[in-house]
Design a protein around this motif. Structure first.
Motif, PDB file in Angstrom:
ATOM      1  N   UNK A 129      64.817  30.039  31.350  1.00  0.00           N
ATOM      2  CA  UNK A 129      66.079  30.095  32.184  1.00  0.00           C
ATOM      3  C   UNK A 129      65.662  29.128  33.323  1.00  0.00           C
ATOM      4  N   UNK A 130      66.548  28.358  33.718  1.00  0.00           N
ATOM      5  CA  UNK A 130      66.420  27.217  34.595  1.00  0.00           C
ATOM      6  C   UNK A 130      66.705  27.680  36.235  1.00  0.00           C
ATOM      7  N   UNK A 131      65.662  27.334  37.032  1.00  0.00           N
ATOM      8  CA  UNK A 131      65.857  27.825  38.369  1.00  0.00           C
ATOM      9  C   UNK A 131      64.516  28.643  38.824  1.00  0.00           C
ATOM     10  N   UNK A 132      64.315  29.374  39.789  1.00  0.00           N
ATOM     11  CA  UNK A 132      63.249  30.234  40.415  1.00  0.00           C
ATOM     12  C   UNK A 132      63.308  31.427  39.562  1.00  0.00           C
ATOM     13  N   UNK A 133      61.885  31.753  39.187  1.00  0.00           N
ATOM     14  CA  UNK A 133      61.802  32.997  38.770  1.00  0.00           C
ATOM     15  C   UNK A 133      60.680  33.704  39.128  1.00  0.00           C
ATOM     16  N   UNK A 134      60.344  35.157  39.409  1.00  0.00           N
ATOM     17  CA  UNK A 134      59.155  35.820  39.890  1.00  0.00           C
ATOM     18  C   UNK A 134      58.912  36.824  38.971  1.00  0.00           C
ATOM     19  N   UNK A 135      57.493  37.046  38.673  1.00  0.00           N
ATOM     20  CA  UNK A 135      56.889  38.072  37.870  1.00  0.00           C
ATOM     21  C   UNK A 135      55.803  38.409  38.774  1.00  0.00           C
ATOM     22  N   UNK A 136      55.969  40.009  39.061  1.00  0.00           N
ATOM     23  CA  UNK A 136      54.734  40.623  39.542  1.00  0.00           C
ATOM     24  C   UNK A 136      53.939  41.188  38.247  1.00  0.00           C
ATOM     25  N   UNK A 137      52.563  41.083  38.314  1.00  0.00           N
ATOM     26  CA  UNK A 137      51.837  41.514  37.077  1.00  0.00           C
ATOM     27  C   UNK A 137      50.742  42.490  37.940  1.00  0.00           C
ATOM     28  N   UNK A 138      50.459  43.501  37.233  1.00  0.00           N
ATOM     29  CA  UNK A 138      49.354  44.265  37.819  1.00  0.00           C
ATOM     30  C   UNK A 138      48.044  43.789  37.023  1.00  0.00           C
ATOM     31  N   UNK A 139      46.999  43.766  37.948  1.00  0.00           N
ATOM     32  CA  UNK A 139      45.743  43.162  37.568  1.00  0.00           C
ATOM     33  C   UNK A 139      44.563  44.040  38.015  1.00  0.00           C
ATOM     34  N   UNK A 140      44.072  45.140  37.383  1.00  0.00           N
ATOM     35  CA  UNK A 140      42.972  45.878  37.876  1.00  0.00           C
ATOM     36  C   UNK A 140      41.750  45.100  38.363  1.00  0.00           C
ATOM     37  N   UNK A 141      41.109  45.582  39.367  1.00  0.00           N
ATOM     38  CA  UNK A 141      39.756  45.098  40.017  1.00  0.00           C
ATOM     39  C   UNK A 141      39.065  46.119  40.003  1.00  0.00           C
ATOM     40  N   UNK A 143      44.524  29.965  46.860  1.00  0.00           N
ATOM     41  CA  UNK A 143      43.175  30.431  47.442  1.00  0.00           C
ATOM     42  C   UNK A 143      43.068  31.923  47.054  1.00  0.00           C
ATOM     43  N   UNK A 144      41.903  32.255  46.210  1.00  0.00           N
ATOM     44  CA  UNK A 144      41.739  33.651  45.932  1.00  0.00           C
ATOM     45  C   UNK A 144      40.761  33.835  44.854  1.00  0.00           C
ATOM     46  N   UNK A 145      40.472  35.010  44.558  1.00  0.00           N
ATOM     47  CA  UNK A 145      39.544  34.981  43.411  1.00  0.00           C
ATOM     48  C   UNK A 145      39.651  34.032  42.193  1.00  0.00           C
ATOM     49  N   UNK A 146      40.771  34.055  41.638  1.00  0.00           N
ATOM     50  CA  UNK A 146      41.136  33.185  40.393  1.00  0.00           C
ATOM     51  C   UNK A 146      40.753  31.765  40.776  1.00  0.00           C
ATOM     52  N   UNK A 147      41.252  31.484  41.871  1.00  0.00           N
ATOM     53  CA  UNK A 147      41.069  29.925  42.437  1.00  0.00           C
ATOM     54  C   UNK A 147      39.578  29.585  42.354  1.00  0.00           C
ATOM     55  N   UNK A 148      38.760  30.333  43.200  1.00  0.00           N
ATOM     56  CA  UNK A 148      37.341  30.110  43.839  1.00  0.00           C
ATOM     57  C   UNK A 148      36.507  30.265  42.435  1.00  0.00           C
ATOM     58  N   UNK A 149      37.033  30.981  41.441  1.00  0.00           N
ATOM     59  CA  UNK A 149      36.067  31.156  40.103  1.00  0.00           C
ATOM     60  C   UNK A 149      36.256  30.431  39.108  1.00  0.00           C
ATOM     61  N   UNK A 150      37.604  29.771  38.903  1.00  0.00           N
ATOM     62  CA  UNK A 150      37.712  28.762  37.864  1.00  0.00           C
ATOM     63  C   UNK A 150      37.579  27.444  37.862  1.00  0.00           C
ATOM     64  N   UNK A 151      37.554  26.762  39.311  1.00  0.00           N
ATOM     65  CA  UNK A 151      37.341  25.473  39.480  1.00  0.00           C
ATOM     66  C   UNK A 151      36.258  25.063  40.758  1.00  0.00           C
ATOM     67  N   UNK A 171      33.606  31.003  30.418  1.00  0.00           N
ATOM     68  CA  UNK A 171      32.630  30.310  31.255  1.00  0.00           C
ATOM     69  C   UNK A 171      33.132  30.365  32.998  1.00  0.00           C
ATOM     70  N   UNK A 172      34.152  30.698  33.181  1.00  0.00           N
ATOM     71  CA  UNK A 172      34.428  30.670  34.428  1.00  0.00           C
ATOM     72  C   UNK A 172      33.753  31.885  35.224  1.00  0.00           C
ATOM     73  N   UNK A 173      33.887  32.033  36.548  1.00  0.00           N
ATOM     74  CA  UNK A 173      33.122  32.920  37.244  1.00  0.00           C
ATOM     75  C   UNK A 173      33.795  34.267  37.647  1.00  0.00           C
ATOM     76  N   UNK A 174      35.030  34.616  36.962  1.00  0.00           N
ATOM     77  CA  UNK A 174      35.722  35.847  37.377  1.00  0.00           C
ATOM     78  C   UNK A 174      34.612  37.044  37.176  1.00  0.00           C
ATOM     79  N   UNK A 175      34.706  38.038  37.815  1.00  0.00           N
ATOM     80  CA  UNK A 175      33.957  39.542  37.592  1.00  0.00           C
ATOM     81  C   UNK A 175      34.261  39.678  36.215  1.00  0.00           C
ATOM     82  N   UNK A 176      33.164  40.511  35.674  1.00  0.00           N
ATOM     83  CA  UNK A 176      33.225  41.091  34.175  1.00  0.00           C
ATOM     84  C   UNK A 176      34.357  42.005  34.419  1.00  0.00           C
ATOM     85  N   UNK A 177      35.230  42.397  33.624  1.00  0.00           N
ATOM     86  CA  UNK A 177      36.206  43.228  33.647  1.00  0.00           C
ATOM     87  C   UNK A 177      37.224  43.004  34.517  1.00  0.00           C
ATOM     88  N   UNK A 178      37.453  41.801  34.921  1.00  0.00           N
ATOM     89  CA  UNK A 178      38.546  41.729  35.999  1.00  0.00           C
ATOM     90  C   UNK A 178      39.938  41.621  35.195  1.00  0.00           C
TER      91      UNK A 178
END
Lengths: 393, 318
Positions: free
Chosen positions: B209-221, B50-58, B20-27
């Motif tokens: 794991x304790x401490x800072x972690x980073x994940x980069x995940x591809x998300x086709x648009x 701020x970005x697509x995910x943010x403006x469309x979900x709240x 029910x959020x407003x991200x584009x179909x197929x995002x």
């Protein structure tokens, strides 16, 4: 028992923050504030406070981390000056828009360019409409007292807004004065336990902070924020009354000095008020009936009360330690003019810009202005409505 | 060790980003967020740039987030979450909170590679116990497909359009995952929603794991990539199979490619279905295909060498 000490303004404010003992502090160095957060970090690293420090990589991140920490649910502080406040500017509006009671001492300093590390009010004035409450302080004692009262004002359940407490860079932050410290327990009891409101860390009741609000509701949201501002005035006075009980020191929305029977007056902020009071005493001896008004609560500005306090004067000079480029007058002048606008018989108003970038404001300058005021009161004529003083033209 | 994934159990878990959020179909972004949250065995508090995910979900008065969530601004999701995490530590130390909570930032590539880079770098250096997830769609999609430093070479975007004088973006992407690894943080990974089990295992590992972690995940648009609406998962799979988006992890300095394509497909298989690369197939732009392929080959070979090299080092310690 209160303790009498000889300390700098920065040291006094750092002490106030130690006594309040917040949960989180974000700190980033900038002259002339650095010394304050340095002292506080030393309290943290020596177990004198329970505070967790976040030693961020910029002021933008300092305020961003404060927003996160405050929303999470606890008492949060940071401090800054000048360029640091300018870099925070974006997030200042977010802190107030999200109604987060963050407390931030601002050690006033000039803005670049040209680069200058000394005191003027350009920084605080640049952020005057960002939705924060602003308290201004003449000396180290007031800076200490305002820092403590700021928590009660910010966290009041009718308010929940961030508070900036302003003190003059170097002139106050680095000068040693006689200051009375309250007992640790007195401060602790005065500020009380922090009450959480919709904490982000309550995982049993998830809340969303920072939504998108489009034209359908944005204006109602802003209207509600404006409404909160109207309640600040009373809370500031109530908190001051409670503070008087533990300190014996009286605070209000502004301070007046020999104003009641005065014919002419100076309106001026922060440390220069001290110099001006001396000059007023000297000129009173020579028969000039002068007085002073020094705003304490600058945001929200108490227009009505200030107007009432000034309306009986024949002439007023407003001294601004910041210019508003492109506007006709300095920022403080515009507030005073607005305060008097609705009164039928208005004093004659004129504006002087002084002390930019830490330029000394001397008793001679105050005397010059007071003599001019006396002349204006007599003749009803003003030569120049706005001019710089203490400057090479 | 993290609990192994159990599909049957996962299927019973509540989805924490509601429909029910407003991200584009197929995002591609919402499946990424759902997988990350589903993988967590702990309560999560999230921050969102701020970005697509943010403006469309709240969009007030509604929120799609069933977990505590905070949006501050564009460039400061990491700094904001570092504040939340620090308050958590403070209150926990004071005995005011006893629950184990995990902290995750969700940000697009613009808010991560570009404007939020300093805030991210600072938060990682300070060692906050948090996982930063970048959903990388390779441009500023929310504002209308402008070039970012994550935009691939050759792409046609609205600020570097494929014109007669300049044929799209002429710079290579910033290799952010490696830059984050260079921070010396305990866990860095690259993942793809096509390889859901790999992605979720990485999230579970990271959260242990304790401490800072980073994940980069591809998300086709599909809007920005100008691809078919229902091809997000397919394209993220081809991205892995062409080695455009190798999936790997670096734990305590040891690099492991978590899925190697049996047969490395030519990059054109990734480029062809996307309108943003169409001009590269014109005869006068064939050199662009060559440059793009060479960069992919070079990076893939280096990645394999790094894997072999770091494997000789001390094994990763808990």
């Amino acid at each position: 028992m209160p303790k009498i000490v000889a300390v700098t303004g920065n040291e006094a404010v750092a002490e106030a923050l130690r006594q309040v003992n917040p949960d989180v502090c974000a700190a980033y160095p900038i002259t002339p504030q650095t010394d304050m957060m340095q002292r506080f970090a030393s309290f943290a690293n020596n177990g004198k406070v329970k505070t967790e420090m976040i030693l961020v990589e910029s002021e933008h991140s300092a305020m961003s981390a404060c927003v996160g920490a405050s929303a999470a649910g606890g008492r949060v502080i940071t401090a800054t000056s000048s360029q640091g406040l300018a870099l925070m500017w974006e997030v200042l509006f977010i802190a107030s828009g999200l109604r987060l009671p963050i407390v931030m001492p601002l050690v006033n300093r000039a803005l670049s360019a040209p680069l200058n590390i000394h005191g003027d009010h350009s920084d605080g004035m640049g952020a005057r409409d960002c939705g924060w409450i602003q308290l201004w302080s003449e000396n180290g004692q007031e800076a200490y007292d305002n820092a403590i009262q700021a928590f009660r004002i910010a966290e009041h359940m009718d308010i929940r807004l961030p508070v900036m407490t302003c003190l003059d860079g170097f002139i106050i932050s680095h000068s040693i004065e006689r200051i009375e410290y309250l007992d640790d327990d007195a401060v602790k009891n005065f500020v009380g336990e922090y009450k959480q409101l919709n904490p982000l860390l309550n995982i049993d009741k998830p809340v969303s902070y920072g939504p998108l609000i489009l034209p359908d509701y944005y204006m109602e949201y802003r209207r509600a924020q404006a409404e909160v501002m109207t309640k600040v005035n009373k809370v500031v006075r109530d908190v001051a009354k409670d503070f008087e009980k533990i300190s014996g020191r009286k605070y209000g929305l502004f301070e007046t000095y020999r104003l009641d029977d005065a014919e002419v007056g100076i309106v001026i902020l922060n440390s220069a008020a001290g110099t001006t009071k001396d000059a007023i005493d000297a000129l009173r001896d020579k028969g000039i009936k002068a007085g002073l008004l020094k705003p304490r609560l600058f945001r929200p500005f108490p227009y009505e009360e200030v107007g009432e306090a000034l309306k009986h004067l024949k002439a007023i000079c407003v001294l601004d330690r910041a210019d508003a480029f492109g506007a006709s007058y300095g920022p403080l002048f515009m507030e005073i003019a607005t305060s008097l606008y609705s009164h039928k018989d208005k004093p004659i108003l004129f504006n002087k810009i002084y002390g930019l970038g830490g330029r000394d404001y001397l008793p001679d300058h105050a005397e010059l202005v007071l003599n001019e005021l006396a002349e204006v009161a007599k003749t009803g004529k003003v030569k120049t409505f706005k001019e710089y003083i203490g400057v090479r033209e | 060790m993290a609990t192994p994934l159990n599909l049957k159990e996962l299927s019973k878990k509540e989805v924490l980003l509601t429909g029910g959020h407003r991200m584009c179909s197929g995002c591609g972004a919402p499946p990424v967020v759902k997988m990350v949250l589903l993988a967590s065995e702990y309560p999560v508090v999230a921050s969102n740039a701020t970005g697509c995910l943010e403006v469309s979900t709240c969009i007030s008065d509604y929120t799609a987030w069933k977990i505590p969530w905070i949006h501050n601004a564009f460039e400061n999701a990491a700094a904001t979450l570092s504040g939340v995490e620090t308050m958590y530590r403070s209150l926990k130390k004071q005995g005011k909170i006893d629950k184990e909570i995990k902290f995750i930032a969700f940000c697009g590539d613009g808010g991560t590679y570009d404007i939020g880079f300093q805030s991210l770098s600072g938060a990682m250096e300070r060692g906050h116990d948090m996982l930063y997830v970048c959903y990388d769609n390779g441009a500023y999609m929310n504002t209308g497909i402008q070039r970012s430093s994550a935009t691939p070479f050759g792409a046609d975007t609205t600020t570097c359009p494929a014109g007669s004088a300049v044929p799209g973006k002429l710079q290579q992407r910033k290799d952010l995952t490696k830059i984050m690894a260079a921070h010396g943080i305990p866990y860095v990974a690259q993942a793809s929603p096509s390889h859901w089990s790999d992605l979720m295992k990485k999230v579970r590992r990271a959260l242990e794991i304790k401490g800072p972690k980073f994940m980069n995940i591809i998300a086709p648009c599909n809007r920005g990539w100008r691809s078919r609406t229902d091809d997000a998962i397919l394209l993220s799979r081809i991205a892995v199979e062409t080695c455009y988006w190798p999936i790997y992890e670096i734990e305590n300095g040891v690099l492991r490619v978590t899925s190697k394509p049996k047969e490395k497909k030519p990059l054109t298989e990734f480029l062809k279905p996307q309108g943003r690369f169409k001009h590269m197939f014109a005869p006068e732009n064939e050199w662009m295909l060559k440059v793009a392929q060479e960069e992919i080959d070079k990076n893939w070979e280096r990645l394999l060498k790094e894997e072999a090299f770091t494997a000789q080092q001390e094994p990763a310690k808990e």
